[in-house]
Design an enzyme around this catalytic site. Structure first.
Site, PDB file in Angstrom:
ATOM      1  N   ASP A   1     -21.459  49.436   2.049  1.00  0.00           N
ATOM      2  CA  ASP A   1     -22.768  49.084   1.531  1.00  0.00           C
ATOM      3  C   ASP A   1     -23.116  47.702   2.061  1.00  0.00           C
ATOM      4  O   ASP A   1     -22.432  46.734   1.736  1.00  0.00           O
ATOM      5  CB  ASP A   1     -22.669  49.061  -0.007  1.00  0.00           C
ATOM      6  CG  ASP A   1     -23.975  49.329  -0.690  1.00  0.00           C
ATOM      7  OD1 ASP A   1     -24.990  48.831  -0.198  1.00  0.00           O
ATOM      8  OD2 ASP A   1     -23.969  50.018  -1.734  1.00  0.00           O
TER       9      ASP A   1
ATOM     10  N   GLU B   1     -31.869  52.299   1.840  1.00  0.00           N
ATOM     11  CA  GLU B   1     -32.400  52.392   0.478  1.00  0.00           C
ATOM     12  C   GLU B   1     -33.836  51.862   0.500  1.00  0.00           C
ATOM     13  O   GLU B   1     -34.065  50.670   0.657  1.00  0.00           O
ATOM     14  CB  GLU B   1     -31.565  51.553  -0.490  1.00  0.00           C
ATOM     15  CG  GLU B   1     -32.011  51.746  -1.929  1.00  0.00           C
ATOM     16  CD  GLU B   1     -31.726  50.560  -2.848  1.00  0.00           C
ATOM     17  OE1 GLU B   1     -31.808  50.758  -4.069  1.00  0.00           O
ATOM     18  OE2 GLU B   1     -31.450  49.444  -2.362  1.00  0.00           O
TER      19      GLU B   1
ATOM     20  N   ASP C   1     -10.277  49.177  -8.601  1.00  0.00           N
ATOM     21  CA  ASP C   1      -9.963  48.404  -7.398  1.00  0.00           C
ATOM     22  C   ASP C   1      -9.652  49.339  -6.227  1.00  0.00           C
ATOM     23  O   ASP C   1      -9.596  50.565  -6.389  1.00  0.00           O
ATOM     24  CB  ASP C   1      -8.786  47.448  -7.673  1.00  0.00           C
ATOM     25  CG  ASP C   1      -7.632  48.176  -8.323  1.00  0.00           C
ATOM     26  OD1 ASP C   1      -7.161  49.163  -7.739  1.00  0.00           O
ATOM     27  OD2 ASP C   1      -7.218  47.787  -9.449  1.00  0.00           O
TER      28      ASP C   1
ATOM     29  N   ASP D   1      -8.415  51.855 -11.870  1.00  0.00           N
ATOM     30  CA  ASP D   1      -7.777  50.541 -11.916  1.00  0.00           C
ATOM     31  C   ASP D   1      -6.277  50.700 -11.647  1.00  0.00           C
ATOM     32  O   ASP D   1      -5.600  51.447 -12.344  1.00  0.00           O
ATOM     33  CB  ASP D   1      -8.025  49.954 -13.317  1.00  0.00           C
ATOM     34  CG  ASP D   1      -7.228  48.689 -13.566  1.00  0.00           C
ATOM     35  OD1 ASP D   1      -6.845  48.021 -12.590  1.00  0.00           O
ATOM     36  OD2 ASP D   1      -7.002  48.373 -14.758  1.00  0.00           O
TER      37      ASP D   1
HETATM   38  C1  NOJ Z   1     -30.384  47.718  -4.894  1.00  0.00           C
HETATM   39  C2  NOJ Z   1     -29.035  48.085  -5.416  1.00  0.00           C
HETATM   40  O1  NOJ Z   1     -28.922  49.469  -5.478  1.00  0.00           O
HETATM   41  C3  NOJ Z   1     -28.908  47.418  -6.774  1.00  0.00           C
HETATM   42  O2  NOJ Z   1     -27.781  47.849  -7.486  1.00  0.00           O
HETATM   43  C4  NOJ Z   1     -28.882  45.933  -6.562  1.00  0.00           C
HETATM   44  O3  NOJ Z   1     -28.860  45.294  -7.821  1.00  0.00           O
HETATM   45  C5  NOJ Z   1     -30.120  45.470  -5.797  1.00  0.00           C
HETATM   46  N1  NOJ Z   1     -30.427  46.309  -4.678  1.00  0.00           N
HETATM   47  C6  NOJ Z   1     -29.953  44.070  -5.299  1.00  0.00           C
HETATM   48  O4  NOJ Z   1     -29.017  44.031  -4.269  1.00  0.00           O
END
Ligand code: NOJ
Length: 576
Positions: free
Chosen positions: A113, A284, A44, A36
């Site tokens: 991400d 993922e 941040d 922070d």
């Molecule tokens: C997977 C992510 O890793 C997680 O943290 C998130 O809550 C869910 N997808 C929804 O986006």
């Protein structure tokens, strides 16, 4: 003086010339918990910039940032309300541009991400979409009538990933919208070409800013069955690392829909519009290795496929620390993901109980674990704090910040114990998201002492922190540093093939060889609490690394390993 981004691109002498993203080591930052700089107890972007030298010194090559786009933060950034702006609690677009520049100045790569599957329900698109059935944005999300008669029952039996129906009734327009995760995360409709165009352009927007790759949030859930067929029943409550059946459903119509495989190839083409450096995608996906491989597409050259560059393999997350288990995992990875595919090694992340806490919070076991992670074939993903051995912090479900934990906070404790096998895993994601432990001062240095960080610091921060581990050559932090450096400068480790070696007499020993050109490196890992005298004669090997600094496993021309010791030995040198 650190080397510039350009200077860092060392010419590769590998005849196969693996692309950079196959050789890299990735560090995940959960921005809220890292550093922070403004004094509000929330990490941040400027705080992260202050710590980039630390990451460079650690030997990290690529940094993945959990999302800091505009968001109401109901799921701490995984609920985006503007993909082309930054949430004010994390900074501004100027801070973000500076971050990208500062990472590149240190010869590291930036991974963002991307949450393509859903937006926040506060995203202006969804606000428009829900306002009337005639709104031009209506079809940007998945709206359906309820079951007849009356329409007051959800359109299908489809369960959300987190349990419960994934359909949510909206009184205003008397229809239901679909949300694969939580109700405030409505799914986008990628069958609408405008949605796809907009999101692919968003990807380009960030690539134009120099982003080197994307981690793709739940990318196996983008499409659902158009005919709205019900998912069949399955005997399973929670998904496992490689099987997404859950909440008593075999989710054939909501997860891994055939159209997803085409979609990721289209996204790959967007990435391929950019080069120098090549950009990459890591998905993922919780599925079998066969399905993960399908997401990577088909081989198009010796080193490339035409789908996702990488997918997370979650097989190692809950693997017991045992030679046979890892021998099995490595053989499976080699069976399904041999070149041009590449496995990944994931032991912790922002959704999982920290790995060290699954190993009894034992530093020696953590050293052995990371020796495997950084020497087996594959791209390692290191979660912030893993390098100092941060423990999971136990919190009750009630009062959690994590929306998934809150959803289940009504569960009585005995049921929580039963479901988590007495704490063998965690239902509260706050537990692995506590502030990074920088030093032994109050709040572990993440923010000023008189502030309250957004989550309490894990109590053992006074000894488990960067500053104190920096000054201890035997610390876990130094083990990570040594291994990351070694991996970077040893072609056999970042680019070589892998061969498992057999030791029928020592069941707790895992040994494998990495080969690249003429270089051969052997990795010896003792998974037991007893020493092992292997009887192996090794008169020409050079010890490159040991988890125990002052032991010499090669002393008697034979390999001797202390309990939980791991070593890396070069048996043949490149160019010899
Ligand atoms: C997977 C992510 O890793 C997680 O943290 C998130 O809550 C869910 N997808 C929804 O986006």
């Amino acid at each position: 003086m650190s080397k510039s981004y350009e200077e860092s691109r060392v010419p590769d002498r590998n005849p196969r010339n693996l692309p950079w993203w196959k050789k890299t080591a990735v560090y995940q930052i959960y921005p809220r918990s890292f550093m922070d700089s403004t004094g509000n107890g929330i990490g941040d972007i400027s705080g992260i910039i202050l710590k980039l030298d630390y990451l460079q010194d650690l030997g990290i090559e690529t940094i993945w940032f959990s999302p800091f786009f505009s968001s109401p933060q109901a799921d701490h950034g995984y609920d985006v309300s503007n993909y082309r702006n930054i949430a004010p609690e994390y900074g501004t677009m100027a801070d973000c541009d500076r971050l990208i520049q500062e990472v590149h100045n240190r010869a590291m790569y930036v991974v963002f991400d991307m949450v393509l599957n859903h937006t926040s329900d506060k995203h202006p698109w969804f606000l428009e979409s829900r306002s009337s059935q005639e709104n031009p944005k209506r079809d940007w999300y998945i709206w359906r009538d309820g079951q007849k008669p009356g329409g007051k029952k959800p359109p299908t039996n489809w369960k959300a990933m987190v349990g419960g129906s994934g359909w949510h009734y909206d009184e205003l327009t008397d229809q239901w919208y679909w949300a694969q995760f939580l109700p405030f995360q409505p799914d986008l409709n990628y069958r609408n070409p405008d949605v796809k165009r907009e999101m692919f352009d968003t990807v380009r927007f960030w690539l134009d800013k120099g982003i080197d790759g994307f981690r793709l949030d739940i990318i196996n859930t983008v499409f659902e069955d158009e005919e709205l067929r019900n998912n069949p029943f399955a005997w399973r409550l929670f998904p496992s690392e490689d099987d997404d059946k859950s909440f008593f459903q075999n989710k054939i119509y909501t997860i891994n829909h055939p159209d997803n495989f085409t979609f990721v190839k289209e996204l790959r083409s967007v990435m391929d519009e950019y080069s120098d450096p090549e950009r990459f995608l890591v998905g993922e996906i919780t599925s079998s290795l066969e399905t993960l491989k399908r997401y990577c597409g088909e081989a198009v050259s010796e080193t490339q496929t035409n789908g996702l560059h990488l997918t997370f393999q979650f097989q190692a997350l809950n693997a017991s620390l045992d030679a046979n288990t890892f021998r099995g995992i490595i053989s499976k990875y080699e069976h399904y993901l041999a070149e041009p595919y590449m496995p990944t090694w994931v032991f912790s992340n922002h959704d999982q109980m920290r790995r060290i806490s699954k190993l009894g919070n034992d530093m020696d076991k953590a050293k052995l674990n990371v020796t495997l992670q950084l020497t087996a074939r594959g791209v390692p993903f290191i979660y912030y704090g893993e390098e100092i051995g941060m423990f999971n912090h136990r919190f009750p479900l009630k009062g959690a910040q994590d929306p998934v934990a809150l959803k289940y906070s009504w569960l009585p404790q005995f049921l929580v114990n039963l479901l988590t096998r007495n704490g063998a895993f965690s239902l509260n994601r706050d537990e692995c998201r506590t502030p990074m432990q920088w030093d032994s001062s109050a709040n572990a240095g993440i923010c000023a002492a008189d502030m309250e960080p957004w989550l309490p610091v894990e109590p053992r921060y006074e000894t488990i922190n960067v500053e104190s581990e920096e000054s201890d050559p035997d610390s876990l932090l130094h083990c990570y540093k040594d291994l990351l450096r070694l991996r970077r400068k040893t072609p056999a480790l970042h680019s070589g093939s892998i061969n498992l070696l057999d030791h029928p007499t020592h069941k707790s020993l895992l040994t494998y060889e990495r080969n690249h050109n003429e270089q051969t490196v052997q990795i010896w890992l003792n998974f037991s609490n007893r020493p092992i005298q292997t009887g192996e004669v090794m008169d020409s090997g050079a010890l490159l690394f040991s988890t125990l600094r002052n032991s010499n496993p090669l002393q008697a021309a034979s390999i001797y390993l202390e309990p939980y010791q791991g070593v890396v030995i070069e048996t043949q040198t490149e160019g010899s």
